[in-house]
Design a protein around this motif. Structure first.
Motif, mmCIF file in Angstrom:
data_model
loop_
_atom_site.group_PDB
_atom_site.id
_atom_site.type_symbol
_atom_site.label_atom_id
_atom_site.label_comp_id
_atom_site.label_asym_id
_atom_site.label_seq_id
_atom_site.Cartn_x
_atom_site.Cartn_y
_atom_site.Cartn_z
ATOM 1 N N VAL A 64 0.851 -1.189 0.000
ATOM 2 C CA VAL A 64 0.000 0.000 0.000
ATOM 3 C C VAL A 64 0.884 1.236 0.000
ATOM 4 O O VAL A 64 1.813 1.356 0.799
ATOM 5 N N VAL A 65 0.600 2.143 -0.937
ATOM 6 C CA VAL A 65 1.318 3.419 -1.041
ATOM 7 C C VAL A 65 0.369 4.516 -0.574
ATOM 8 O O VAL A 65 -0.714 4.684 -1.135
ATOM 9 N N ASP A 66 0.776 5.248 0.443
ATOM 10 C CA ASP A 66 -0.036 6.336 0.995
ATOM 11 C C ASP A 66 0.581 7.657 0.555
ATOM 12 O O ASP A 66 1.663 8.031 0.996
ATOM 13 N N LEU A 67 -0.122 8.364 -0.341
ATOM 14 C CA LEU A 67 0.355 9.632 -0.879
ATOM 15 C C LEU A 67 -0.129 10.771 0.011
ATOM 16 O O LEU A 67 -1.325 10.971 0.184
ATOM 17 N N GLY A 68 0.817 11.517 0.572
ATOM 18 C CA GLY A 68 0.474 12.492 1.592
ATOM 19 C C GLY A 68 0.175 11.775 2.894
ATOM 20 O O GLY A 68 -0.830 12.027 3.552
ATOM 21 N N CYS A 69 1.075 10.893 3.282
ATOM 22 C CA CYS A 69 0.839 9.977 4.404
ATOM 23 C C CYS A 69 0.811 10.672 5.747
ATOM 24 O O CYS A 69 0.312 10.114 6.731
ATOM 25 N N GLY A 70 1.379 11.899 5.827
ATOM 26 C CA GLY A 70 1.422 12.588 7.107
ATOM 27 C C GLY A 70 2.188 11.782 8.138
ATOM 28 O O GLY A 70 3.261 11.237 7.867
ATOM 29 N N THR A 71 1.613 11.658 9.327
ATOM 30 C CA THR A 71 2.282 10.934 10.412
ATOM 31 C C THR A 71 1.883 9.465 10.469
ATOM 32 O O THR A 71 2.198 8.773 11.432
ATOM 33 N N GLY A 72 1.178 8.995 9.426
ATOM 34 C CA GLY A 72 0.901 7.563 9.316
ATOM 35 C C GLY A 72 -0.385 7.093 9.943
ATOM 36 O O GLY A 72 -0.542 5.901 10.202
ATOM 37 N N ARG A 73 -1.351 7.989 10.143
ATOM 38 C CA ARG A 73 -2.561 7.580 10.869
ATOM 39 C C ARG A 73 -3.350 6.517 10.093
ATOM 40 O O ARG A 73 -4.019 5.682 10.685
ATOM 41 N N PRO A 93 9.331 16.842 8.345
ATOM 42 C CA PRO A 93 8.877 16.706 9.733
ATOM 43 C C PRO A 93 7.776 15.654 9.897
ATOM 44 O O PRO A 93 7.764 14.917 10.900
ATOM 45 N N MET A 94 6.855 15.561 8.951
ATOM 46 C CA MET A 94 5.812 14.534 9.030
ATOM 47 C C MET A 94 6.430 13.143 8.953
ATOM 48 O O MET A 94 6.058 12.231 9.701
ATOM 49 N N LEU A 95 7.382 12.951 8.049
ATOM 50 C CA LEU A 95 7.999 11.638 7.890
ATOM 51 C C LEU A 95 8.826 11.251 9.119
ATOM 52 O O LEU A 95 8.880 10.078 9.488
ATOM 53 N N LEU A 96 9.463 12.223 9.743
ATOM 54 C CA LEU A 96 10.209 11.927 10.971
ATOM 55 C C LEU A 96 9.263 11.489 12.082
ATOM 56 O O LEU A 96 9.564 10.569 12.853
ATOM 57 N N ARG A 97 8.112 12.149 12.156
ATOM 58 C CA ARG A 97 7.115 11.752 13.147
ATOM 59 C C ARG A 97 6.561 10.369 12.825
ATOM 60 O O ARG A 97 6.339 9.548 13.724
#
Length: 270
Positions: A64-73, A93-97
């Motif tokens: 699964v590819v999440d485009l604009g995944c943010g913090t992974g919710r 910053p979103m990817l680090l979170r």
């Protein structure tokens, strides 16, 4: 922590990536947005309802590819169920979170910092599922750029692969006085004077000015999905609170819907 002082790496307009307005770039680069993100969306009914849609349509584990995944919710729960997760976001910053949360949950997720309009980094036919939730598609400016993103979705999905995407409805603004105060002059500028793209809206968000979102008409949304060869399996109009489908969608649903969630499939034969 809040305010524009927290936004690093501001770029002049001519240096911005394709489809990325200045406000969205600054939104993506701001550490405070990532830090506050989970708390901001906590209890948002749309994030509950779209998880129900995902659960219905993403049953068999796959990539699964999440485009604009943010913090992974949306991505982390799928990986915990056995899916292979790839999170793509413009925001470091979103990817680090996301990385911190995945580590806490014992999940392995591939993280890619990229502009979702320019996805040459992803190979053809690698994904069983693709997500683009919480109006991420609408944060891309320009119909050509949005269709380019959708073309990448159709390319990276395996034949038979599914795509789940959410957008806002521009006509929904007509239902409230504040919405009409924006919609009427915007309609004149966009449809009569041709000085803007109908549905484009700029607003301040958590101290960042001119954050952008494009709200769609139903016809535009459907045409954009079909233009890249995606087949629409389910088009869900959302009720006002976005916690359930719109009741009586045949009764002026193109106005009454808060937005839509579309479930699409890449055809087996093209």
């Amino acid at each position: 922590m809040s305010g524009k002082s927290d936004v690093p790496n501001s770029l002049p307009t001519w240096q911005l990536p394709a489809g990325v307005p200045k406000g969205v770039w600054e939104y993506a680069q701001a550490p405070h947005i990532a830090e506050e993100y989970d708390g901001t969306i906590l209890g948002n009914d749309l994030t509950v309802f779209d998880q129900q849609v995902i659960a219905r349509h993403c049953r068999r584990p796959g990539v699964v590819v999440d485009l604009g995944c943010g913090t992974g919710r949306a991505l982390i729960p799928l990986v915990k169920r056995g899916f292979i997760g790839i999170g793509v976001d413009l925001s470091r910053p979103m990817l680090l979170r996301l990385r911190e949360k995945a580590k806490q949950e014992g999940c392995a997720i591939w993280e890619i910092q990229a502009n979702i309009v320019e996805l040459g980094c992803l190979k053809d036919s690698i994904a069983d599922y693709c997500l683009c939730l919480f109006s991420t598609l609408g944060m891309v400016r320009g119909r050509q750029s949005r269709r380019q993103l959708l073309g990448h979705v159709a390319r990276i999905l395996k034949p038979g692969g599914k795509f789940i995407v959410h957008v806002h409805n521009v006509w929904f603004h007509a239902l409230t006085p504040a919405g009409r105060d924006w919609l009427i002059p915007h309609f004149v500028q966009a449809r009569i004077l041709r000085r803007a793209e109908f549905g484009d809206k700029f607003f301040e968000y958590h101290g960042i000015p001119n954050v952008f979102v494009h709200a769609f008409t139903r016809r535009e949304f459907v045409r954009d999905l079909r233009s890249v060869g995606l087949m629409i399996e389910e088009l869900i109009p959302l009720a006002v609170g976005r916690r359930e489908p719109l009741p009586l969608p045949w009764f002026f649903g193109w106005i009454r819907a808060n937005g839509w969630i579309a479930v699409c499939r890449r055809p087996h034969f093209e």
